[in-house]
Design a protein around this motif. Sequence first.
Motif, PDB file in Angstrom:
ATOM      1  N   VAL A  79      11.162  48.356 -19.332  1.00  0.00           N
ATOM      2  CA  VAL A  79      11.682  49.644 -18.895  1.00  0.00           C
ATOM      3  C   VAL A  79      10.985  50.104 -17.615  1.00  0.00           C
ATOM      4  N   VAL A  80       9.684  49.883 -17.508  1.00  0.00           N
ATOM      5  CA  VAL A  80       8.972  50.232 -16.272  1.00  0.00           C
ATOM      6  C   VAL A  80       9.506  49.404 -15.107  1.00  0.00           C
ATOM      7  N   LEU A  81       9.805  48.133 -15.375  1.00  0.00           N
ATOM      8  CA  LEU A  81      10.382  47.277 -14.336  1.00  0.00           C
ATOM      9  C   LEU A  81      11.737  47.827 -13.879  1.00  0.00           C
ATOM     10  N   ARG A  82      12.570  48.259 -14.823  1.00  0.00           N
ATOM     11  CA  ARG A  82      13.881  48.801 -14.462  1.00  0.00           C
ATOM     12  C   ARG A  82      13.770  50.145 -13.758  1.00  0.00           C
ATOM     13  N   THR A  83      12.658  50.836 -13.956  1.00  0.00           N
ATOM     14  CA  THR A  83      12.457  52.127 -13.301  1.00  0.00           C
ATOM     15  C   THR A  83      12.231  51.959 -11.803  1.00  0.00           C
ATOM     16  N   GLN A  84      11.758  50.796 -11.387  1.00  0.00           N
ATOM     17  CA  GLN A  84      11.436  50.584  -9.981  1.00  0.00           C
ATOM     18  C   GLN A  84      12.693  50.447  -9.136  1.00  0.00           C
ATOM     19  N   MET A  85      12.580  50.826  -7.885  1.00  0.00           N
ATOM     20  CA  MET A  85      13.655  50.626  -6.928  1.00  0.00           C
ATOM     21  C   MET A  85      13.673  49.146  -6.530  1.00  0.00           C
ATOM     22  N   GLN A  86      14.760  48.731  -5.915  1.00  0.00           N
ATOM     23  CA  GLN A  86      14.875  47.338  -5.486  1.00  0.00           C
ATOM     24  C   GLN A  86      14.312  47.191  -4.077  1.00  0.00           C
ATOM     25  N   ALA A  87      13.422  46.208  -3.915  1.00  0.00           N
ATOM     26  CA  ALA A  87      12.829  45.964  -2.597  1.00  0.00           C
ATOM     27  C   ALA A  87      13.905  45.450  -1.641  1.00  0.00           C
ATOM     28  N   HIS A  88      13.713  45.733  -0.351  1.00  0.00           N
ATOM     29  CA  HIS A  88      14.683  45.273   0.641  1.00  0.00           C
ATOM     30  C   HIS A  88      14.005  45.183   1.997  1.00  0.00           C
TER      31      HIS A  88
END
Length: 791
Positions: A550-559
């Motif tokens: 869930v913490v991983l899904r909370t993060q924004m996607q790097a770009h």
Amino acid sequence: MIKIPKPPRSPTPPRSSAGLPDDDTLLEALSAAREVDVNDLARKFGLKGDDRRALRQRLKALSDAGKLDKRGRKTFGAQGVLPDTGAGTVVSQDVDGELWVKWGKDDNDKSPLARLAPLKKSAQQTPPGLGDRVYVRFEKAGDEWIAHLIKVLDQGAPKVIGVVRKTKKAKGQPEIRLESVNRKSKENYVLTGADLDKLKDGDVVMARPQGGLTRYGPQPATLIEVVGHETDPKVGSVMAVHAHGLPIGFKTSTEDEAKSATAPDLKGRTDLRDLPFVTIDPMDAKDHDDAVYAHPDDDEANPGGYVVWVAIADVAHYVKPGSSLDRDAREKGNSTYLPDRVEPMLPHVLSSGLCSLQENENRATLAVRMVFDASGTKIAHKFVRGLMRSAAKLSYEQAQSAIDGEPDDKTAPLLEGLLKPLWAAHACLTKGRNVRGPLHIHSPERKVHLDKEGNVIAIEPRVSLEAHGLIEEMMIQANVSAAETLEKHKSPLIYRVHEAPSLEKITNLADFLHTIGLPWNKGEAPNTQRFNKLLDSQREGPHSEIINEVVLRTQMQAHYSAENFGHFGLNLDRYAHFTSPIRRYADLIVHRALIRALKLGDDGLTDYEVKSLSDTADHITATERRSMAAEREAIERYIAAYLEEHVGANFAGRIVGVTRFGLFVRLLDTGADGIVPVSSLRDDYYIHDDKAHALVGERTHQRWRLGGSIVVKLKEAMPLTGGLVFEAISEPEPHDPNMPRPRLGARVRADSRNPSRRPTGGPPKGPSKGRVKGVTEKKAGRGGKGGKKRR
């Protein structure tokens, strides 16, 4: 009475006018004009009355003669000069894959062609193709025109990948159906086109839907090409490649340029061949971007400090801006790694040859020398363009075994002088990393093992070794050094950015943590320390895996971005990708920027590249996500093929997603993801409580909750789509009286009037207190509207 005629009225004298200019004067006035209105031109020359009409006629005559371009009803522009914006047609694609736009109608042969710039992330459509009408912004760049896409006005139907199914109509007429392999689409098509008689049942083909020709039933689709057969073990990768439009192979001109490349010499380079660099990579790696070397700092002013060298393949030496190699690399954006193959960004003669830092071979390199103090803080760094020679090629497992006391014949001689100093330097850098506090998220990966025919023989988790952490941290420090150097020289660059989580994501995290009794202040600004405190506190607890997820899904996607927004996950103010130019175009751009900023050669970043950095960043972000989607889909298809022979078996798993139409379950042993449809949960009618992240029984109030353990039976495995369908074997969690009660459905209210139909062991009697915010009704069972399966 005799009428005396009045004398004729004198004509009104014409208003003064400066006079109509001649053709040469008009052409000179419009020589550099992108678009001029007739009225503005008339005012410029002081024309009035009939002279204005004569001016319009003169301009039209010049346009008909091909000396001016007519832009609109009353606007003209210089010949060969494009307007600021306008509609055009994609009329051609050159041998290097570049698309060219013609302003106006596609039969307009007077205006110059404009090269279509890479798409921006904000363009929410698939890239245009030949014949598409587009609205663009034109820009002059040197001797050529660039067209920046604003909107696709008219675009052909997208392509679809599907499986051929031969059937017969009612009168015995043959019909060829196409079943889409896209799990998100249930569309079927009737194939049309040439060579249909050559198709076999089970062929995997690409087709273009025609759309809108029939109101009901399958839509027609035109056959484009056959890409494989459903019985081919490797068809999973083939479908992923075609479905996402991954560029395959290289143009002849690109291959020719790669083959003509020669080994580097010392001219203009620093000789680094005496430094014992070593490459440490996966066992099956064919390309070697990076090599490392470390030793204690002999500077008395830096006791306990270390010097770390990171040498990176000098790809910019071979891939020049504007070359065919460069255009192909930019189009691909990055290498794509599928279970049975790699689609490289550069031809193999370079990626596995001259650019690869092979053992005991002279190789061109762009290297950075970094100095760290005893606390692991970087205190200095310097880039050099050099010539190196790798002393050894090791795998992660080889290097780790040597450090762990089990060296082999190759690592034994390297242990004292090379490997132990590397590990000591890593221990030093780890101190600085711990102070910095990057996110402690563990992202488990699975490796698919194939036999020679492409069949899956095993799926295993990737083992994380200390050797992996050593290389990762040294690469991070080299990337930071690149960004710092370019900023210091005020050089534009492409950053790797990762923004902090949004308020919406933080709110969702807090809602989930509340369901398992963990506090989280939504109003406090997110930082890595807060996340790490949460992750570390639950590391040994029953919710460790799902909290990590869930913490991983909370993060924004790097770009990628030409602007710096920092890197939240690594807790760094500036970060750029520098260490993998063989497989990432972003790194090649950073190399060129360093060469230009530090005056290390004449093959650095060009003015045009500087001007288009934002477009390039958006483009390579899109290509990276395209590759990630293809890689993920290919792995899912291979896993589904592997599990197909295990249909009916039970597996232990964990609920990693809860939606109104079912539970997403991840199997513990293979990491495979599948769905338990809500229609298969027949013990109750279930509704989705998005606040509690659970499916809750309307009568029993038992629940299937995010993060919960579950045992499932594999009901269906579909290799062509990668889909897995499970049935829940274990029981849901019992009613929690501390959770708010969802609204009772109509059937439950009927049961409450008939006590004999009410299940025992449920919540206390009494009407519901009303609908709870965030709860969506979803019926399950044979009669429920939620019974339709989603695959």
